[in-house]
Write a protein that holds these residues in place. Structure first.
Motif, PDB file in Angstrom:
ATOM      1  N   ASP A  63       0.819  -1.213   0.000  1.00  0.00           N
ATOM      2  CA  ASP A  63       0.000   0.000   0.000  1.00  0.00           C
ATOM      3  C   ASP A  63       0.853   1.263   0.000  1.00  0.00           C
ATOM      4  OD1 ASP A  63      -2.479  -1.342   0.004  1.00  0.00           O
ATOM      5  OD2 ASP A  63      -2.340  -1.669   2.163  1.00  0.00           O
ATOM      6  N   GLN A  64       2.151   1.104  -0.235  1.00  0.00           N
ATOM      7  CA  GLN A  64       3.048   2.263  -0.320  1.00  0.00           C
ATOM      8  C   GLN A  64       3.959   2.133  -1.542  1.00  0.00           C
ATOM      9  OE1 GLN A  64       5.090   2.861   3.442  1.00  0.00           O
ATOM     10  NE2 GLN A  64       3.312   3.841   4.344  1.00  0.00           N
ATOM     11  N   ILE A  65       3.318   1.948  -2.679  1.00  0.00           N
ATOM     12  CA  ILE A  65       4.043   1.846  -3.949  1.00  0.00           C
ATOM     13  C   ILE A  65       3.725   3.083  -4.768  1.00  0.00           C
ATOM     14  CG2 ILE A  65       4.395   0.512  -6.053  1.00  0.00           C
ATOM     15  CD1 ILE A  65       3.455  -1.976  -4.506  1.00  0.00           C
ATOM     16  N   GLY A  66       4.723   3.919  -4.982  1.00  0.00           N
ATOM     17  CA  GLY A  66       4.520   5.172  -5.689  1.00  0.00           C
ATOM     18  C   GLY A  66       5.191   5.196  -7.035  1.00  0.00           C
ATOM     19  N   ILE A  67       5.029   6.325  -7.710  1.00  0.00           N
ATOM     20  CA  ILE A  67       5.619   6.514  -9.028  1.00  0.00           C
ATOM     21  C   ILE A  67       6.184   7.919  -9.112  1.00  0.00           C
ATOM     22  CG2 ILE A  67       3.430   7.224 -10.054  1.00  0.00           C
ATOM     23  CD1 ILE A  67       4.274   5.628 -12.549  1.00  0.00           C
ATOM     24  N   LEU A  68       7.320   8.052  -9.788  1.00  0.00           N
ATOM     25  CA  LEU A  68       7.982   9.348  -9.924  1.00  0.00           C
ATOM     26  C   LEU A  68       8.465   9.481 -11.365  1.00  0.00           C
ATOM     27  CD1 LEU A  68      10.656  10.783  -7.440  1.00  0.00           C
ATOM     28  CD2 LEU A  68      10.762  11.175  -9.893  1.00  0.00           C
ATOM     29  N   GLY A  69       8.007  10.555 -12.036  1.00  0.00           N
ATOM     30  CA  GLY A  69       8.368  10.723 -13.425  1.00  0.00           C
ATOM     31  C   GLY A  69       8.836  12.120 -13.755  1.00  0.00           C
ATOM     32  N   PHE A  70       9.616  12.211 -14.834  1.00  0.00           N
ATOM     33  CA  PHE A  70      10.160  13.477 -15.313  1.00  0.00           C
ATOM     34  C   PHE A  70       9.692  13.718 -16.744  1.00  0.00           C
ATOM     35  CE2 PHE A  70      12.944  11.769 -12.139  1.00  0.00           C
ATOM     36  CZ  PHE A  70      13.374  12.853 -11.396  1.00  0.00           C
ATOM     37  N   SER A  71       9.218  14.935 -17.019  1.00  0.00           N
ATOM     38  CA  SER A  71       8.855  15.335 -18.378  1.00  0.00           C
ATOM     39  C   SER A  71       7.874  14.331 -18.989  1.00  0.00           C
ATOM     40  CB  SER A  71      10.115  15.499 -19.214  1.00  0.00           C
ATOM     41  OG  SER A  71       9.846  16.120 -20.438  1.00  0.00           O
ATOM     42  N   ALA A  72       8.252  13.636 -20.072  1.00  0.00           N
ATOM     43  CA  ALA A  72       7.371  12.621 -20.642  1.00  0.00           C
ATOM     44  C   ALA A  72       7.129  11.487 -19.652  1.00  0.00           C
ATOM     45  CB  ALA A  72       7.962  12.073 -21.931  1.00  0.00           C
ATOM     46  N   GLY A  73       8.124  11.212 -18.813  1.00  0.00           N
ATOM     47  CA  GLY A  73       7.935  10.207 -17.762  1.00  0.00           C
ATOM     48  C   GLY A  73       6.916  10.653 -16.735  1.00  0.00           C
ATOM     49  N   ALA A  74       6.830  11.969 -16.501  1.00  0.00           N
ATOM     50  CA  ALA A  74       5.794  12.509 -15.619  1.00  0.00           C
ATOM     51  C   ALA A  74       4.434  12.432 -16.303  1.00  0.00           C
ATOM     52  CB  ALA A  74       6.118  13.949 -15.237  1.00  0.00           C
ATOM     53  N   SER A  75       4.418  12.644 -17.624  1.00  0.00           N
ATOM     54  CA  SER A  75       3.185  12.437 -18.386  1.00  0.00           C
ATOM     55  C   SER A  75       2.710  10.992 -18.219  1.00  0.00           C
ATOM     56  CB  SER A  75       3.433  12.737 -19.866  1.00  0.00           C
ATOM     57  OG  SER A  75       2.444  12.157 -20.691  1.00  0.00           O
ATOM     58  N   LEU A  76       3.633  10.046 -18.366  1.00  0.00           N
ATOM     59  CA  LEU A  76       3.291   8.634 -18.205  1.00  0.00           C
ATOM     60  C   LEU A  76       2.798   8.356 -16.788  1.00  0.00           C
ATOM     61  CD1 LEU A  76       3.199   5.815 -19.465  1.00  0.00           C
ATOM     62  CD2 LEU A  76       5.614   5.537 -18.835  1.00  0.00           C
TER      63      LEU A  76
END
Length: 288
Positions: free
Chosen positions: A152-165
């Motif tokens: 229950d603590q699985i996150g996501i971190l993205g940059f630019s197009a990776g943030a779009s994803l």
């Protein structure tokens, strides 16, 4: 002379450390997302290609046909049980794999997170990339017990197009994007939290409004968003934050005056030095 000799030794040690660190990336544990055929992919599986463009000392990968996760484990002494999947940027053309991938993973492990760097499909395979991140989240959740992670603590971190994803999966996690492969696909693909750093392509709606694909509801996870006013894609951060606020989804937005785009967390850029501090503070609030 002694001072000069000391400086020389320090330079040599730094160089050795840097080289070892680079080699270490190649020996990390790698998990292929798709054990057999990659759904929606016409090309055969092969290793990704590093481009000849190394501007600003950035390693750029393209021609990704075998998406996978590279795992970075923290020291057991500071492991917090949470995990983050990292989506490097690159305009959906390439992946800035060290600047916005491996280097971010090293920072996250220093905070106690288990980090996963995602090589998603490029170039211009947006639908395939969304399948990849959906599958990646399910694989991490499926292996949470083995890796001693909190599912229950699985996150996501993205940059630019990776943030779009990252924004796309945060709002499309319930869609069935591919035929289920194995028991891992029984798990939720919802990130528990999302971090968007200088996001792009989130304002493709009419009159630069929210991209229609990004449908928010009561299950949309909390988000941290960072951008700068002089970033040509800055409107994406503003539009996304406004939509989250209207949706009553917890959101923290930071907009600094200067910094541009594509800085990762390397020193020498004020924005690059600020966002990790702010994000770390945000993590302590949402991971209670």
């Amino acid at each position: 002379m002694k001072i000069k000799k000391l400086i020389y030794i320090l330079i040599v040690l730094f160089s050795i450390h840097h080289i070892c660190a680079q080699r270490n990336y190649d020996t990390k544990e790698v998990i292929e997302l798709w054990p057999n055929k990659v759904p929606g992919e016409n090309e055969v599986k092969k290793a990704s290609t590093q481009t000849n463009n190394t501007k600003n000392n950035v390693k750029r990968l393209t021609d990704v046909t075998n998406p996978h996760l590279t795992i970075f484990h923290p020291n057991e002494s500071n492991k917090n049980g949470a995990s983050v999947i990292i989506c490097p940027g690159g305009g959906y053309q390439i992946l800035a794999i060290d600047l916005e991938g491996y280097e971010i993973a090293e920072w996250l492990t220093s905070l106690g997170f288990t980090a996963f760097v995602l090589e998603y499909r490029v170039p211009q395979k947006q639908e395939g990339a969304l399948m990849d991140i959906q599958r990646a989240l399910r694989i991490v959740r499926n292996n949470a017990t083995e890796w001693k992670l909190d599912s229950d603590q699985i996150g996501i971190l993205g940059f630019s197009a990776g943030a779009s994803l990252s924004a796309r999966i945060s709002t499309n996690f319930n869609k069935k994007l591919y035929p289920f492969v194995d028991t891992a696909d029984k798990h939720s693909a919802k990130p528990n939290f999302s971090v968007l750093v200088y996001p792009a392509y989130l304002d493709k709606g009419p009159n630069n409004t929210l991209t229609p694909e990004l449908t928010l509801d009561k299950n949309t996870p909390p988000m941290f968003i960072f951008a700068t006013a002089d970033d040509p894609f800055a409107n994406s951060a503003l539009v996304m934050a406004s939509a989250l606020r209207s949706n009553k989804t917890p959101v923290e937005l930071h907009l600094y005056a200067k910094g541009g785009h594509g800085y990762g967390l390397r020193p020498g850029n004020e924005a690059a030095e600020k966002w990790p501090v702010l994000a770390e503070d945000w993590f302590t609030k949402i991971l209670k």
